[in-house]
Design a protein around this motif. Structure first.
Motif, PDB file in Angstrom:
ATOM      1  N   GLU A   6       0.831  -1.207   0.000  1.00 22.61           N
ATOM      2  CA  GLU A   6       0.000   0.000   0.000  1.00 22.61           C
ATOM      3  C   GLU A   6       0.867   1.260   0.000  1.00 22.61           C
ATOM      4  OE1 GLU A   6      -2.070  -2.991   2.848  1.00 22.61           O
ATOM      5  OE2 GLU A   6      -0.052  -2.277   2.424  1.00 22.61           O
ATOM      6  N   SER A   7       0.319   2.312  -0.534  1.00 19.55           N
ATOM      7  CA  SER A   7       0.970   3.617  -0.513  1.00 19.55           C
ATOM      8  C   SER A   7      -0.100   4.697  -0.564  1.00 19.55           C
ATOM      9  CB  SER A   7       1.934   3.769  -1.691  1.00 19.55           C
ATOM     10  OG  SER A   7       1.242   3.671  -2.921  1.00 19.55           O
ATOM     11  N   GLY A   8       0.316   5.940  -0.268  1.00 12.94           N
ATOM     12  CA  GLY A   8      -0.591   7.063  -0.401  1.00 12.94           C
ATOM     13  C   GLY A   8      -1.149   7.611   0.898  1.00 12.94           C
ATOM     14  N   GLY A   9      -0.834   6.961   2.013  1.00 10.84           N
ATOM     15  CA  GLY A   9      -1.311   7.473   3.282  1.00 10.84           C
ATOM     16  C   GLY A   9      -0.620   8.764   3.669  1.00 10.84           C
ATOM     17  N   GLY A  10      -1.126   9.387   4.727  1.00 12.10           N
ATOM     18  CA  GLY A  10      -0.508  10.614   5.185  1.00 12.10           C
ATOM     19  C   GLY A  10      -1.396  11.355   6.160  1.00 12.10           C
ATOM     20  N   LEU A  11      -1.036  12.614   6.397  1.00  7.11           N
ATOM     21  CA  LEU A  11      -1.766  13.488   7.307  1.00  7.11           C
ATOM     22  C   LEU A  11      -2.572  14.478   6.483  1.00  7.11           C
ATOM     23  CD1 LEU A  11      -2.333  14.681  10.144  1.00  7.11           C
ATOM     24  CD2 LEU A  11      -0.238  16.041   9.854  1.00  7.11           C
ATOM     25  N   VAL A  12      -3.854  14.611   6.799  1.00  5.79           N
ATOM     26  CA  VAL A  12      -4.730  15.517   6.070  1.00  5.79           C
ATOM     27  C   VAL A  12      -5.703  16.161   7.037  1.00  5.79           C
ATOM     28  CG1 VAL A  12      -6.393  13.696   5.522  1.00  5.79           C
ATOM     29  CG2 VAL A  12      -6.208  15.679   4.015  1.00  5.79           C
ATOM     30  N   GLN A  13      -6.141  17.355   6.716  1.00  9.05           N
ATOM     31  CA  GLN A  13      -7.133  18.028   7.552  1.00  9.05           C
ATOM     32  C   GLN A  13      -8.528  17.504   7.265  1.00  9.05           C
ATOM     33  OE1 GLN A  13      -6.587  22.258   6.869  1.00  9.05           O
ATOM     34  NE2 GLN A  13      -5.261  22.410   8.673  1.00  9.05           N
ATOM     35  N   ALA A  14      -9.404  17.639   8.212  1.00  2.43           N
ATOM     36  CA  ALA A  14     -10.793  17.221   8.024  1.00  2.43           C
ATOM     37  C   ALA A  14     -11.374  17.908   6.792  1.00  2.43           C
ATOM     38  CB  ALA A  14     -11.611  17.554   9.256  1.00  2.43           C
ATOM     39  N   GLY A  15     -12.097  17.124   5.994  1.00  4.18           N
ATOM     40  CA  GLY A  15     -12.649  17.632   4.750  1.00  4.18           C
ATOM     41  C   GLY A  15     -11.756  17.406   3.554  1.00  4.18           C
ATOM     42  N   PRO A  88     -11.954  12.953  11.223  1.00  2.40           N
ATOM     43  CA  PRO A  88     -11.036  12.396  12.233  1.00  2.40           C
ATOM     44  C   PRO A  88     -11.307  10.926  12.538  1.00  2.40           C
ATOM     45  CG  PRO A  88     -11.670  14.609  12.871  1.00  2.40           C
ATOM     46  CD  PRO A  88     -12.484  14.265  11.653  1.00  2.40           C
ATOM     47  N   GLU A  89     -12.544  10.505  12.465  1.00  6.95           N
ATOM     48  CA  GLU A  89     -12.873   9.096  12.746  1.00  6.95           C
ATOM     49  C   GLU A  89     -12.385   8.147  11.650  1.00  6.95           C
ATOM     50  OE1 GLU A  89     -14.956  11.677  12.791  1.00  6.95           O
ATOM     51  OE2 GLU A  89     -16.846  11.236  11.740  1.00  6.95           O
ATOM     52  N   ASP A  90     -11.906   8.690  10.541  1.00 14.16           N
ATOM     53  CA  ASP A  90     -11.318   7.859   9.489  1.00 14.16           C
ATOM     54  C   ASP A  90      -9.847   7.551   9.770  1.00 14.16           C
ATOM     55  OD1 ASP A  90     -13.180   9.837   7.187  1.00 14.16           O
ATOM     56  OD2 ASP A  90     -13.633   7.776   7.778  1.00 14.16           O
ATOM     57  N   VAL A 122      -6.268  11.995  10.127  1.00 12.19           N
ATOM     58  CA  VAL A 122      -7.102  13.147   9.783  1.00 12.19           C
ATOM     59  C   VAL A 122      -7.190  14.050  11.006  1.00 12.19           C
ATOM     60  CG1 VAL A 122      -9.302  13.921   8.849  1.00 12.19           C
ATOM     61  CG2 VAL A 122      -8.410  11.666   8.217  1.00 12.19           C
ATOM     62  N   SER A 123      -6.739  15.267  10.856  1.00 16.20           N
ATOM     63  CA  SER A 123      -6.773  16.225  11.969  1.00 16.20           C
ATOM     64  C   SER A 123      -8.038  17.066  11.903  1.00 16.20           C
ATOM     65  CB  SER A 123      -5.547  17.114  11.918  1.00 16.20           C
ATOM     66  OG  SER A 123      -5.536  17.887  10.730  1.00 16.20           O
ATOM     67  N   SER A 124      -8.518  17.449  13.067  1.00 12.75           N
ATOM     68  CA  SER A 124      -9.766  18.221  13.129  1.00 12.75           C
ATOM     69  C   SER A 124      -9.483  19.711  13.067  1.00 12.75           C
ATOM     70  CB  SER A 124     -10.523  17.894  14.409  1.00 12.75           C
ATOM     71  OG  SER A 124      -9.726  18.141  15.525  1.00 12.75           O
TER      72      SER A 124
END
Length: 124
Positions: A6-15, A88-90, A122-124
């Protein structure tokens, strides 16, 4: 030897959005039902989405329906998960898996090969 990466994960903001990819070797993705699962800290690994071997029907958990899209790229032998409107729940480690023949698409124990997982936060 069957291998899923797998690839493509990371940190993203909500939405926000992310696109996960699963590169498969030793198997042809169009010959098997492929799925994505996720596991949050302290929780069981849960079904997210599957694309069926015959007909390419797609199935989703209620929690991601309408936001996530699973697809298969036969030319590159990959399975992808487009995730939109992330919440965030994701947040979880996301795993790609190949189901054994005749199994149930949402049942974790019916999948015989797994990738190592990719972290989505996912950050809120």
């Amino acid at each position: 030897q069957v291998r899923l990466v797998e690839s493509g994960g990371g940190l993203v903001q909500a939405g926000g959005s992310l696109r996960l990819s699963c590169a498969v070797s030793g198997r042809t993705v169009s010959d098997y039902t492929m799925g994505w699962f996720r596991q949050a800290p302290g929780k069981e690994r849960e079904f997210v989405a599957a694309i069926i071997r015959i007909g390419s029907s797609q199935y989703y958990s209620d929690s991601v329906k309408g936001r996530f899209t699973i697809s298969r790229d036969n030319a590159n032998n990959t399975v992808n998960l487009q995730m939109k409107n992330l919440q965030p729940e994701d947040t979880a480690v996301y795993f790609c898996a190949q189901r054994r023949m005749g199994g149930t698409y949402s049942l974790r124990t019916d999948y015989e090969y797994w990738g190592q997982g990719t972290q989505v936060t996912v950050s809120s």
